[in-house]
Structure formats: structure tokens, C-alpha cells
Design a protein around this motif. Structure first.
Motif, mmCIF file in Angstrom:
data_model
loop_
_atom_site.group_PDB
_atom_site.id
_atom_site.type_symbol
_atom_site.label_atom_id
_atom_site.label_comp_id
_atom_site.label_asym_id
_atom_site.label_seq_id
_atom_site.Cartn_x
_atom_site.Cartn_y
_atom_site.Cartn_z
ATOM 1 N N ARG A 179 -8.450 -1.735 -0.507
ATOM 2 C CA ARG A 179 -7.837 -0.434 -0.211
ATOM 3 C C ARG A 179 -7.463 0.351 -1.463
ATOM 4 N NH1 ARG A 179 -5.526 0.099 4.792
ATOM 5 N NH2 ARG A 179 -5.020 2.169 3.983
ATOM 6 N N ARG A 180 -7.314 -0.310 -2.593
ATOM 7 C CA ARG A 180 -6.929 0.361 -3.839
ATOM 8 C C ARG A 180 -7.837 -0.138 -4.963
ATOM 9 N NH1 ARG A 180 -4.601 2.783 -0.546
ATOM 10 N NH2 ARG A 180 -2.363 3.263 -0.343
ATOM 11 N N PRO A 181 -9.066 0.410 -5.027
ATOM 12 C CA PRO A 181 -10.086 -0.142 -5.948
ATOM 13 C C PRO A 181 -9.709 -0.049 -7.422
ATOM 14 C CG PRO A 181 -11.046 1.457 -4.388
ATOM 15 C CD PRO A 181 -9.572 1.503 -4.187
ATOM 16 N N LEU A 210 0.836 -1.215 0.000
ATOM 17 C CA LEU A 210 0.000 0.000 0.000
ATOM 18 C C LEU A 210 0.863 1.254 0.000
ATOM 19 C CD1 LEU A 210 -2.839 -1.082 2.477
ATOM 20 C CD2 LEU A 210 -3.013 -0.807 -0.019
ATOM 21 N N ASP A 211 1.989 1.216 0.690
ATOM 22 C CA ASP A 211 2.901 2.368 0.701
ATOM 23 C C ASP A 211 3.440 2.671 -0.702
ATOM 24 O OD1 ASP A 211 2.579 2.675 3.392
ATOM 25 O OD2 ASP A 211 4.481 1.736 3.952
ATOM 26 N N LEU A 212 3.530 1.650 -1.538
ATOM 27 C CA LEU A 212 4.076 1.828 -2.887
ATOM 28 C C LEU A 212 3.008 2.228 -3.906
ATOM 29 C CD1 LEU A 212 6.439 -1.301 -3.057
ATOM 30 C CD2 LEU A 212 7.135 1.088 -2.836
ATOM 31 N N LEU A 213 1.724 2.126 -3.523
ATOM 32 C CA LEU A 213 0.627 2.325 -4.470
ATOM 33 C C LEU A 213 -0.185 3.557 -4.095
ATOM 34 C CD1 LEU A 213 -0.565 -1.397 -4.475
ATOM 35 C CD2 LEU A 213 0.468 -0.235 -6.441
ATOM 36 N N PRO A 214 -0.176 4.611 -4.926
ATOM 37 C CA PRO A 214 -1.024 5.769 -4.645
ATOM 38 C C PRO A 214 -2.501 5.366 -4.582
ATOM 39 C CG PRO A 214 0.435 6.174 -6.547
ATOM 40 C CD PRO A 214 0.597 4.733 -6.159
ATOM 41 N N ALA A 215 -3.309 6.154 -3.888
ATOM 42 C CA ALA A 215 -4.726 5.824 -3.671
ATOM 43 C C ALA A 215 -5.477 5.569 -4.979
ATOM 44 C CB ALA A 215 -5.410 6.941 -2.887
ATOM 45 N N ASP A 216 -5.085 6.279 -6.048
ATOM 46 C CA ASP A 216 -5.815 6.151 -7.311
ATOM 47 C C ASP A 216 -5.070 5.255 -8.308
ATOM 48 O OD1 ASP A 216 -3.651 7.750 -7.765
ATOM 49 O OD2 ASP A 216 -4.743 9.358 -8.787
ATOM 50 N N SER A 217 -4.158 4.442 -7.817
ATOM 51 C CA SER A 217 -3.347 3.602 -8.710
ATOM 52 C C SER A 217 -4.213 2.630 -9.514
ATOM 53 C CB SER A 217 -2.330 2.807 -7.889
ATOM 54 O OG SER A 217 -1.627 1.907 -8.736
ATOM 55 N N THR A 218 -3.875 2.500 -10.782
ATOM 56 C CA THR A 218 -4.527 1.499 -11.637
ATOM 57 C C THR A 218 -3.509 0.448 -12.080
ATOM 58 O OG1 THR A 218 -4.097 2.836 -13.613
ATOM 59 C CG2 THR A 218 -6.222 3.154 -12.509
ATOM 60 N N ALA A 219 -2.456 0.277 -11.286
ATOM 61 C CA ALA A 219 -1.372 -0.634 -11.647
ATOM 62 C C ALA A 219 -1.859 -2.079 -11.764
ATOM 63 C CB ALA A 219 -0.264 -0.564 -10.585
ATOM 64 N N ALA A 220 -1.159 -2.850 -12.597
ATOM 65 C CA ALA A 220 -1.343 -4.294 -12.637
ATOM 66 C C ALA A 220 -0.510 -4.888 -11.504
ATOM 67 C CB ALA A 220 -0.876 -4.848 -13.980
ATOM 68 N N VAL A 221 -1.170 -5.644 -10.636
ATOM 69 C CA VAL A 221 -0.525 -6.223 -9.456
ATOM 70 C C VAL A 221 -0.717 -7.730 -9.480
ATOM 71 C CG1 VAL A 221 -0.571 -6.327 -6.925
ATOM 72 C CG2 VAL A 221 -0.848 -4.129 -8.088
#
Ligand code: GLN
Length: 206
Positions: free
Chosen positions: A61-63, A33-44
Motif C-alpha cells: 500500500r505504500r511502495p 496506513l493512517d499515519l503514512l501519507p501515500a508517498d511516504s518514504t519513511a523507514a518502518v
């Protein structure tokens, strides 16, 4: 033999087909979560998702994330899929032995809580209600982490991080494996008890 377990604010159902989510693993989620901004659309990617705990905690936490979660156990994936449906959290669930079914796929972040206990460790006697294949990993407990480290670079975007949970005496060895696999900036985070519990490194930025 169905139980419910709280993990990172989620009520998860567990069966004997999955590892029971541990509070220690919240360290892995918090780091991600520390690495992912609130609005992240990254592939995880969540490797060895088990009950789905890590993938679902990140989805809540990161929809915006596009999350893929894999497990080699179809029985575990069925538990994870049910948890996802019950909680209404979208995750792509996939049967895969680590990166085996993910040829050509790249992620901005890869997380995983793989098995890391040494075969025959006396500690296993207390864990007999959980699947052995989710717990043990060869003579030194590092066989799976070795495979994951070796495969990660090809599945990470430049600058993307790989974060792995491990035993509290394995941090130095895991950082060494990450570095040997070509990943940079290896570092370790402690669990709630202050023991080194997760290590990560990233694919060098382009
Ligand atoms: N932390 C667990 C235990 O010792 C092991 C979990 C794992 O192997 N990933 O009890």
C-alpha cells in the motif's frame, strides 16, 4: 503443511513455523496506513514479522517505504522472505530478538504483533498448530510488550509512533507500559469485533 491465508488483500503462504495471520491484525495495518501519507518514504520497522503479513501489507500500500522486518525465528524469516519474493514486494528481512540486532537504527514508525497470551492460558489448546513462541509471553502475557516498550524510544525518530497489537483485556496495561517508557499520547484502537486490540504512543516531538 503449507497453507495459504488471505491478509489485507495479500495471498500469504504459511507453515507451522509462523502464526497464521488474523483479520484482527488488519487493525494494526490500517492504523499504520493512517499515519503514512501515500508517498511516504519513511523507514518502518515490523517487529516479530512471522509470515511477513504486516510488513508486506504496508509495502503493497505504500511502495515508497523503506521497511525492515525482524523475527527471532530463522524459520519464520524464511517463510516471510519467500512471501516477499513471490509477491515482488521489497522488505529487508533480518534475524533479531526485538531490537537486539538494530543498534543505532531509528525509524519513523514501528509496528508489531508480538506474543501476548499468558503462559498456560487454556485458549492455547486451540492454537497447538502454531509456534508457542509466537503466542505466549510470560505469566501475564506482557513480557515481550514490556521489552519492546522499554527499547522503543531509542529506535524512534522524534514524533515517531510505536503501534502494538495486544490482547483485548491488555489495553490499559499496554498504554501504561508505553507511558512508563517515556512515550507520549498513548491511545487504543478496536478490532473488527469492537474489542480494544492495538495501542500506540509516540516519541515526543523534538
Ligand atoms: N490473537 C491471537 C490469538 O489469540 C494471538 C496472537 C498473538 O499472540 N500475537 O489467538
Amino acid at each position: 503443511l503449507l497453507g495459504e491465508k488471505e491478509f489485507h488483500g495479500l495471498a500469504l503462504q504459511v507453515t507451522p513455523d509462523v502464526l497464521v495471520p488474523r483479520p484482527d491484525t488488519e487493525t494494526l495495518v490500517d492504523w499504520a496506513l493512517d499515519l503514512l501519507p501515500a508517498d511516504s518514504t519513511a523507514a518502518v520497522l515490523d517487529l516479530g514479522t512471522g509470515s511477513g503479513a504486516v510488513a508486506l501489507a504496508l509495502a503493497r500500500r505504500r511502495p515508497g517505504l523503506r521497511i525492515t522486518a525482524v523475527d527471532a525465528s530463522e524459520a519464520a524469516l524464511a517463510v516471510a522472505r519467500r512471501n516477499g519474493e513471490r509477491l515482488g514486494l521489497p522488505v529487508r528481512w533480518l534475524a533479531s530478538d526485538w531490537f537486539g540486532a538494530l543498534a543505532g537504527e531509528r525509524y519513523g514508525l514501528i509496528v508489531g504483533n508480538p506474543p501476548y497470551i499468558a503462559d498456560g492460558d487454556p485458549h492455547l489448546a486451540a492454537l497447538s498448530h502454531e509456534p508457542l513462541r509466537a503466542l505466549t509471553s510470560g505469566a501475564d502475557g506482557l513480557s515481550d510488550i514490556r521489552r519492546i516498550a522499554a527499547g522503543a524510544q531509542a529506535h524512534l525518530d522524534p514524533g515517531g509512533w510505536l503501534l502494538l497489537e495486544h490482547g483485548h483485556e491488555q489495553a490499559e496495561a499496554v498504554r501504561g507500559l508505553l507511558g512508563a517508557a517515556g512515550l507520549a499520547d498513548a491511545c487504543t484502537r478496536a478490532d473488527l469485533a469492537g474489542r480494544p486490540r492495538c495501542s500506540g504512543a509516540r516519541r515526543p516531538p523534538a
